[in-house]
Design a protein around this motif. Structure first.
Motif, PDB file in Angstrom:
ATOM      1  N   HIS A   1       0.612  -1.148   0.123  1.00 22.90           N
ATOM      2  CA  HIS A   1      -0.165  -0.034  -0.102  1.00 22.90           C
ATOM      3  C   HIS A   1       1.080   1.224  -0.073  1.00 22.90           C
TER       4      HIS A   1
ATOM      5  N   ASN B   1      -1.396   2.610   6.898  1.00 17.53           N
ATOM      6  CA  ASN B   1      -2.600   2.475   7.695  1.00 17.53           C
ATOM      7  C   ASN B   1      -2.298   2.845   8.852  1.00 17.53           C
TER       8      ASN B   1
ATOM      9  N   PHE C   1      -6.724   4.883  -0.672  1.00 19.22           N
ATOM     10  CA  PHE C   1      -6.789   4.852   0.854  1.00 19.22           C
ATOM     11  C   PHE C   1      -8.103   4.624   1.644  1.00 19.22           C
TER      12      PHE C   1
ATOM     13  N   ARG D   1      -8.291   2.300   4.291  1.00 14.90           N
ATOM     14  CA  ARG D   1      -7.377   2.619   5.429  1.00 14.90           C
ATOM     15  C   ARG D   1      -7.858   3.324   6.453  1.00 14.90           C
ATOM     16  N   SER D   2      -8.192   2.784   7.420  1.00 18.65           N
ATOM     17  CA  SER D   2      -9.110   3.462   8.434  1.00 18.65           C
ATOM     18  C   SER D   2      -8.124   4.641   9.103  1.00 18.65           C
TER      19      SER D   2
END
Ligand SMILES: [Ca+2]
Ligand SMILES: [Ca+2]
Length: 924
Positions: free
Chosen positions: A283, A287, A332, A335-336
């Motif tokens: 990624h 994250n 994203f 992506r919390s």
């Protein structure tokens, strides 16, 4: 240099679900600096109670005949700013096409902008200094493809800018951002990325740059990298290695562009940060809510609030949608940690306009029924602010000077409304909503049959708006309070064919007359509840009516003496005489020979008689001489079937009767009837009906529908439907036609008696005019300028299709030819032609143009500025098209004109000029 940053783009149907609308939607200008790449991130921005910026990438190709666009008003109506990047394509297609197609790409960009709503910021291409953006490149290898040198980019950009401005002067057109940190590709003529960007800006010039676009990133996810001052290695030793590179760009902006808006449309943590813990996908975004996003926005907010810094209006995080390539994932949205970081960043009221001097007027316009009114004009009494509402009835007027205004909403067909003393404050939005009521008029008239006899109780209704009433005994009706507009009004009544008057126009406070003459129904009558099993009301079988001309018999549901089922109809007198029974009246076409039969049963004496009868004129008087009665039957306690026959007339109805006649007052005089039936023979006409639509399934009104024999013809109503009634039984070829369409014939349409045969048509748009140049046309006029010689015009083979029109010359001069065509008025038409012209170094011109009305070739030569060019080639303009057959077109509305002139010109000064050609001219 350590690493090079480049970005990979993907073909994304981001907005495939949106439907293009023709409403105008005012683009929005958010005051906050938050945003993301991809439109789908907007709910996150709204969750932070902000409006923001959405960057959207489109691959639009370079087909000059592609007029498609997008509707982004979903976002702009909610206050978000939409930035659209216009790419030719991705990967080997190139962000720009090959330079041979720059003109086509410019036309395509203009077409797209013209057809697009809800966005007004457009970027021409992306990171053109990167080999992987070059047309024809193979996996970004700089040895492949056509390098987009700074000079090439400038050539393409200026064509795009001019073409877009010609269709929408308010569009904000921006040069592409550079591929940040990319090395120079000296062998391909590509400068270092910052020099490349500055050279493009200086080469294009401040007059053709409306805003500036930047891409900036960090090399990792540590928040400290946002302000990290590390520099790159030679040759970039003065360039920042992390996000501060945006300052290299800002400081390099040419002086004349220092007041333009700046947008950062890509920003991410870069691949070094990929949290590879779980392996692929790797990624781009770590994250974590580690403050990186907060640092980015804080940094830009600090910049905007420092001294006289040029404002950066947004940072769009790259990218929201969860897409990737190979092992890499760039989005994203899943992506919390990043989302939380972004949300906390957006809790800050970072505004790019740090000292607002204007405010906004915004609101909604509804009608008296609460429906949104689109296309309403909203304007102020002073300051000249005006706009129109979008498809949802919403409007926004930005950049309003603070003050107090009277604001008016108006629309044709509505009573306007003004709201006084509305205060606009800098940096704030003032909401002003309106309710404007429809202006109304009246439709009235009469409904009669084809013998001019009034029809009472006919229903008259409109196709839209729900207006309906019934006629009185004089056949008159009035529909009042009808909103102004144009309607199709229909009159209907059982026993008659429904008639529709189309194009009934209602104007304010006026009465429009719409009269009807209804032909009688042509279908055969159909008996209801002949079994008497369908229920009883007050002792009388449903669908039937009792009649009594003497005595006072009682009518009952008979369950003891039955011919079929479990019910029959009786009527009884005790020790009294009567003459009574039941009847049923039915709609019927003319010419049917009916046989009415019923089973009857009697209790009493031989003085009790039963009959069945038909009134072929549809009367309901049982003593009428029009009734054809059966013979009488008076056998006691026996079921007998009685029948009679009659032929229907043209009244539109027949009536069947059952009669019980008790001649003497015996103790119980009882008649029973069951299992009545109606059959018919004859009838000689039927109906053809259906609709006529275009290839997009839209109704075609005013189309002529006619049969090959018998002379039956009609035209379609506003909804495209038609009815040919009273058509003699037989087989027909039915043709639908209308100007501008190719006629269609449906063969072997069978019309049977009393029946409706459905026959629908779909008409393809056809050419209004065509010229294939297979032979020399008969020119409407010709002209050769007096200062030179005439061109040689000839028909030769090798055209776009078959032969073509060629022009050449042996000396200088200017020669024009004109064809005049008949066209329908007030119609949108498109003229297209194929042309070929080689590039040519000396002075020449080769043209095709049009002008409404009947014009001369002399006018085309002398007043060319009053003609609309379909295409012009010249040594000092568009210098040929590679001598390749290419189609060019122009669209216009004919207005009040019924003719259009089309000119062909070939000229050269001081030389012979090139040999050129035209082919396949069309007016659609
Ligand atoms: Ca029965
Ligand atoms: Ca041809």
């Amino acid at each position: 240099m350590k690493t090079c940053k480049y970005s990979v783009r993907f073909t994304l149907a981001v907005l495939g679900v949106l439907i293009a609308l023709t409403v105008s939607a005012t683009a929005a200008t958010p005051v906050y600096i938050f945003g993301c790449h991809d439109a789908s991130g907007y709910p996150r921005i709204e969750a932070a109670e902000k409006t923001g910026w959405l960057t959207i990438t489109k691959a639009i190709g370079h087909d000059p005949n592609d007029h498609s666009g997008d509707d982004f008003s979903l976002y702009s109506n909610r206050g978000h700013g939409v930035i659209v990047r216009l790419n030719n394509g991705y990967e080997s297609d190139g962000t720009l096409p090959n330079s041979a197609y720059y003109s086509n790409f410019a036309t395509r960009c203009a077409n797209y902008v013209a057809a697009t709503t809800g966005a007004d910021i457009f970027i021409i291409g992306n990171e053109p200094n990167l080999p992987r953006e070059w047309p024809g490149n193979v996996n970004g290898d700089p040895a492949t493809g056509q390098p987009i040198t700074s000079a090439r980019y400038q050539t393409c950009y200026i064509q795009c800018y001019n073409a877009i401005k010609a269709v929408r002067s308010s569009a904000v057109v921006c040069p592409a951002p550079a591929g940040t940190w990319a090395p120079p590709y000296s062998g391909q003529g590509i400068e270092g990325f910052l020099d490349y960007w500055v050279n493009v800006l200086n080469g294009v010039g401040a007059s053709k740059v409306d805003a500036l676009i930047i891409h900036a990133y960090t090399h990792g996810c540590a928040p400290a990298l946002v302000t990290d001052q590390t520099l790159m290695q030679p040759p970039y030793s003065s360039i920042y290695y992390n996000f501060q590179v945006y300052k290299n760009y800002m400081n390099a902006i040419p002086t004349a562009m220092r007041s333009l808006p700046v947008y950062i449309t890509e920003c991410d943590e870069n691949v070094e940060c990929a949290d590879t813990g779980g392996g692929a996908p790797y990624h781009t975004w770590y994250n974590s809510n580690n403050g990186w996003v907060k640092a980015i926005y804080s940094e830009i907010n600090t910049w905007n609030n420092t001294g006289g810094n040029q404002k950066i209006r947004c940072v769009c995080l790259y990218r929201y949608d969860d897409v990737g390539e190979g092992n890499w994932a760039f989005g994203f949205s899943g992506r919390s940690g990043v989302l939380a970081d972004w949300a906390e960043a957006m809790a800050n009221n970072y505004r790019w306009d740090t000292n607002p001097t204007t405010g906004t007027l915004s609101g909604n316009v509804k009608d008296g029924g609460g429906a949104n009114v689109s296309g309403a004009t909203v304007s102020t009494n002073t300051g000249g602010y005006t706009t129109t509402t979008d498809g949802s009835g919403n409007y926004t007027i930005n950049n309003v000077t603070p003050g107090t205004y009277n604001v008016t909403a108006s629309k044709t067909g509505y009573n306007s409304q003004t709201q006084n003393n509305k205060t606009v404050t800098a940096g704030q939005t003032t909401t002003v909503n309106f309710t404007i009521t429809r202006q109304t008029g009246t439709i009235s008239g009469t409904v009669k049959d084809t013998n001019n006899v009034a029809i009472n109780g006919a229903t008259v209704s409109t196709d839209t708006g729900g207006y309906a009433t019934t006629t009185n005994s004089s056949g008159a009706y009035t529909l009042s309070g009808v909103a102004t507009g144009t309607y199709s009004v229909s009159a209907s009544k059982s026993g008659y064919l429904t008639q529709t008057n189309s194009n009934v126009t209602v104007t304010y406070n006026n009465t429009t007359t719409s009269n009807f003459s209804l032909p009688a129904n042509t279908n055969p009558a159909s008996l209801s509840n002949g079994s008497f099993e369908g229920g009883f009301t007050n002792g009388v079988a449903n669908s039937w009516t009792q009649w009594i001309t003497s005595g006072s018999p009682g009518f009952h549901d008979e369950t003891g003496h039955i011919h079929g089922g479990s019910h029959a109809q009786n009527w009884i007198s005790n020790s009294a005489t009567h003459d009574a029974g039941i009847y049923q009246r039915m709609a019927s076409g003319a010419g049917y020979t009916y046989t009415f039969s019923a089973w009857t049963w009697r209790l009493g004496t031989s003085s009790e008689y039963t009959y069945v009868g038909i009134d072929p004129t549809g009367g309901t008087n049982p003593t009428s001489g029009n009734i054809v009665w059966s013979g009488s039957q008076n056998s006691n306690n026996t079921w007998t079937q009685q029948s009679c026959s009659a032929t229907s007339g043209s009244n539109g109805y027949i009536t069947v009767f059952v009669r019980g006649y008790a001649q003497y007052p015996y103790s119980t005089m009882m008649s029973v009837v069951d299992d009545a039936a109606l059959s018919y023979t004859g009838g000689s006409t039927g109906t053809i009906s259906g609709d006529v639509k275009d290839s997009s399934n839209n109704p075609i009104s005013g189309a002529t529908v006619s049969t090959n024999t018998g002379g039956y013809t009609t035209t379609t109503a506003a909804n495209g439907t038609y009815t040919l009634s009273n058509v003699a039984v037989g087989t027909y070829n039915v043709t639908a036609s209308k100007s501008g369409y190719t006629p269609q014939t449906q063969n072997n349409v069978v019309v049977t008696q009393g029946n409706v045969t459905n026959c629908n048509f779909t008409l393809a748009a056809g050419n209004l005019a065509s010229q294939d140049f297979e032979a020399m046309p008969t020119w409407s006029s010709s002209f050769d300028a007096g200062w030179g010689g005439a061109a040689t015009w000839s028909i030769v083979s090798g055209g776009q299709s078959g032969n073509f029109l060629q022009a050449s010359r042996t000396s200088q001069g200017s020669s024009s030819k004109v064809l005049v065509y008949t066209v329908p008025s007030n119609t949108n038409i498109t003229l297209s032609v194929y042309m070929k012209c080689p590039s040519y170094s000396n002075s020449y011109w080769m043209e095709c143009a049009c002008k409404l009305g009947s014009q001369t070739a002399s006018d085309f030569d002398g007043n060319a500025a009053t003609w609309t060019y379909i295409k012009k080639f010249a040594n000092d303009g568009t210098n040929g098209n590679g001598n390749t057959w290419t189609q060019y077109s122009v669209s216009l509305n004919t207005g009040s004109n019924t003719q259009i002139s089309v000119g062909f010109k070939h000229g050269a000064s001081g030389n012979n000029g090139p040999t050129v050609g035209w082919d396949t001219f069309r007016i659609n």
